[in-house]
Design an enzyme around this catalytic site. Structure first.
Site, PDB file in Angstrom:
ATOM      1  N   LEU A 246     -35.033  -8.782 -24.736  1.00  0.00           N
ATOM      2  CA  LEU A 246     -35.901  -9.231 -25.822  1.00  0.00           C
ATOM      3  C   LEU A 246     -37.302  -8.642 -25.733  1.00  0.00           C
ATOM      4  O   LEU A 246     -37.942  -8.682 -24.684  1.00  0.00           O
ATOM      5  CB  LEU A 246     -36.002 -10.759 -25.807  1.00  0.00           C
ATOM      6  CG  LEU A 246     -36.886 -11.388 -26.882  1.00  0.00           C
ATOM      7  CD1 LEU A 246     -36.330 -11.115 -28.276  1.00  0.00           C
ATOM      8  CD2 LEU A 246     -37.025 -12.889 -26.639  1.00  0.00           C
ATOM      9  N   ARG A 378     -33.259 -18.266 -38.489  1.00  0.00           N
ATOM     10  CA  ARG A 378     -34.259 -19.071 -37.777  1.00  0.00           C
ATOM     11  C   ARG A 378     -35.609 -18.383 -37.754  1.00  0.00           C
ATOM     12  O   ARG A 378     -35.706 -17.183 -37.497  1.00  0.00           O
ATOM     13  CB  ARG A 378     -33.804 -19.327 -36.332  1.00  0.00           C
ATOM     14  CG  ARG A 378     -34.817 -20.125 -35.515  1.00  0.00           C
ATOM     15  CD  ARG A 378     -34.289 -20.436 -34.143  1.00  0.00           C
ATOM     16  NE  ARG A 378     -34.097 -19.262 -33.324  1.00  0.00           N
ATOM     17  CZ  ARG A 378     -35.076 -18.615 -32.666  1.00  0.00           C
ATOM     18  NH1 ARG A 378     -36.337 -19.012 -32.782  1.00  0.00           N
ATOM     19  NH2 ARG A 378     -34.778 -17.567 -31.913  1.00  0.00           N
TER      20      ARG A 378
END
Length: 543
Positions: A246, A378
């Site tokens: 990430l 999201r």
């Protein structure tokens, strides 16, 4: 029955990330609570890896109504409005809990919790601790847990949930040596996180295998929107062994630019108003399009550039990113990062009420294992808030279940689990082989862009893998095989949902279907899945 390892408690919490620890801590005041983790409590889930921040309305210029509206719009209006209202309203109190318990968030010069802008939000409401917010939260929650009477059981895999009639009454477990056990409980909380590991490239830890989805489904609970898989726009691409790692949205929140191989700031073509701070689904599709159309980098990504920012800002606000890239020979203060989308978050999951009840009595759920809070996409910063808001609610609701005078494990269920494991010694394929095939199928056929032909190929190939008996050679391999079966079940549910949802909505993009409606006027509600039935909700008067 060969199971001798038996125990009993009031509340059993399965999963040890942010939602699970919070649920266990809140449940423990009402009776004996056990938290079970297939890894090490506080270290195996995604919360501890989360970098960006926690969304909460803390300033008078912001409002709960605005947070609610941003979340609904970001979720393509597939969210459950009641769940979103709870999230927006209670997130501020839950972050104040963390602050009171000792969490060290970045502060403004007025000694208020600092907040940064994140994609799809009209106000800078993302609270943070540098770019290691999740780690700070989990360390604080672990201290809270250690000060409670909760019993922690690590490296224990749940094989299946136990039921007493329709109600969930505990779990069958397997330790690292392959020994089976039984834990009976008045109430069970699932907080097992997502399933990014069903894809070839993911930000998730190795624990992100979707066990809670599979456990709930096999027990008879209903799941929703399993096709809604978020691909985070910015995962590392090079060197090879960093793939999927990430690159936090905080990089863009601090002012990072996305550039294609030509040096063009390409988000201007896709969302000129919000640019890099558009929602994750939009940014992920934009990057994928740039690469597919030949404007990507050598290794199949784009550039994320912060070299125009002050070095001090990078060093203080993005220290983890700086250190991470320095290890691989890139100084982000002077060179851009190479990034591409990576499987990140499941918006779908167990259907819950605002009190965190699933569709089964005495079974509760919180965090990424649930569906409905985030809809079809999201917003960054809402996941950490979700863990605390619904972890708290799940723990308290589970604790409120009336204690049973007598709890006994059903002999037939235990015998069934033992037979399932015995068959693993007679299988044909190893878990490693099956997982490699599954990951490639899902990445190639059920990714950011989807069409019926690819989905049907994936459906056929995953079905073949599910029909191939897994084999083990020792009791130590039981957990791995059971988890692989869980992953295959989850993969099939994602494909089923993607075929059912004949529209593009949020993170789910069907290139073979054109529709005339907007997200807000779509005739479709949730996709739903249970052992009894599956389908897609049709909203009255819209089709």
């Amino acid at each position: 029955m060969g199971i001798e390892n038996r125990s009993d408690c009031h509340v059993l919490v399965i999963g040890s990330g942010g939602a699970g620890i919070r649920a266990a801590a809140d449940a423990s005041a009402a009776g004996e609570t056990i938290i079970v983790s297939k890894t090490i409590t506080g270290k195996g889930g995604c919360t501890v890896m989360a970098e960006g921040g926690y969304n909460a309305v803390l300033k008078s210029a912001d409002s709960v109504a605005t947070h609610y509206e941003d979340t609904m719009k970001g979720g393509a209006f597939l969210n459950d409005p009641a769940l979103v209202e709870v999230l927006a309203r209670e997130a501020p109190n839950r972050i104040r809990d963390l602050f009171t318990w000792g969490a060290v968030f970045d502060l403004t010069c007025e000694n208020e919790i600092a907040q940064r802008p994140f994609g799809g939000q009209r106000f800078p409401r993302t609270c943070y601790a540098g770019d290691h917010t999740g780690h700070e939260m989990v360390m604080t929650l672990l201290e809270k847990l250690r000060g409670s009477p909760v019993e922690i059981r690590d490296e224990l895999t749940v094989i299946d949930l136990l039921k007493d009639g329709d109600a969930v009454s505990g779990a069958i477990t397997c330790d690292r040596e392959g020994e089976l056990g039984v834990i009976t409980a008045d109430a069970v909380v699932l907080a097992t996180g997502g399933a990014g590991q069903v894809y070839d490239t993911t930000t998730n830890s190795t624990a992100g295998t979707g066990d809670g989805y599979a456990l709930g489904y096999r027990a008879g609970a209903e799941l929703i929107d399993m096709e809604q898989v978020q691909f985070h726009p910015t995962g590392a691409v090079y060197p090879y062994d960093t793939r999927g790692r990430l690159i936090t949205e905080a990089v863009r929140g601090e002012g990072g630019f996305l550039l294609n191989a030509r040096g063009e700031r390409f988000m201007e073509k896709y969302d000129p108003a919000r640019m890099e701070l558009s929602t994750r689904d939009v940014v992920a599709r934009a990057i994928a399009t740039e690469v597919l159309e030949g404007r990507g980098t050598e290794h199949g990504g784009v550039w994320l550039d912060v070299t125009h920012l002050p070095k001090e800002q990078i060093e203080t606000r993005l220290p983890v990113m700086l250190e991470q890239f320095l290890k691989f020979g890139t100084d982000i203060r002077t060179c851009p990062m190479e990034v591409a989308p990576t499987a990140h978050h499941f918006m779908g999951g167990l259907r819950i009420t605002p009190e965190a009840h699933t569709t089964l009595p005495h079974l509760f759920a919180a965090g990424e294992v649930t569906g409905g809070v985030h809809g079809a996409n999201r917003l960054g910063g809402n996941a950490l808030a979700d863990t605390q808001v619904f972890g708290c609610r799940a723990g308290r609701a589970a604790a409120a279940v009336q204690p049973s005078a007598k709890r006994a494990a059903d002999a037939d269920q235990i015998a069934s689990a033992e037979e399932r494991i015995a068959q693993l010694y007679e299988g044909q394929a190893t878990s490693a082989e099956v997982r490699r095939s599954m990951k490639r199928i899902m990445w190639n056929n059920v990714g950011i862009y989807r069409n019926e032909l690819d989905l049907k190929v994936a459906e056929r190939d995953i079905a073949k893998l599910r029909a191939t008996p897994l084999c083990i050679s020792s009791p130590r391999e039981i957990s791995d095989a059971v988890i692989t079966e869980n992953m295959l079940l989850v993969a099939s549910l994602v494909i089923d949902g993607a075929l059912l949802r004949r529209e593009s909505r949020g993170a789910h993009t069907r290139t073979d279907i054109k529709t005339s409606w907007t997200n807000e006027t779509s005739p479709f509600g949730h996709t739903f899945f249970s052992k009894a039935k599956s389908g897609i909700e049709i909203l009255e008067g819209r089709l």
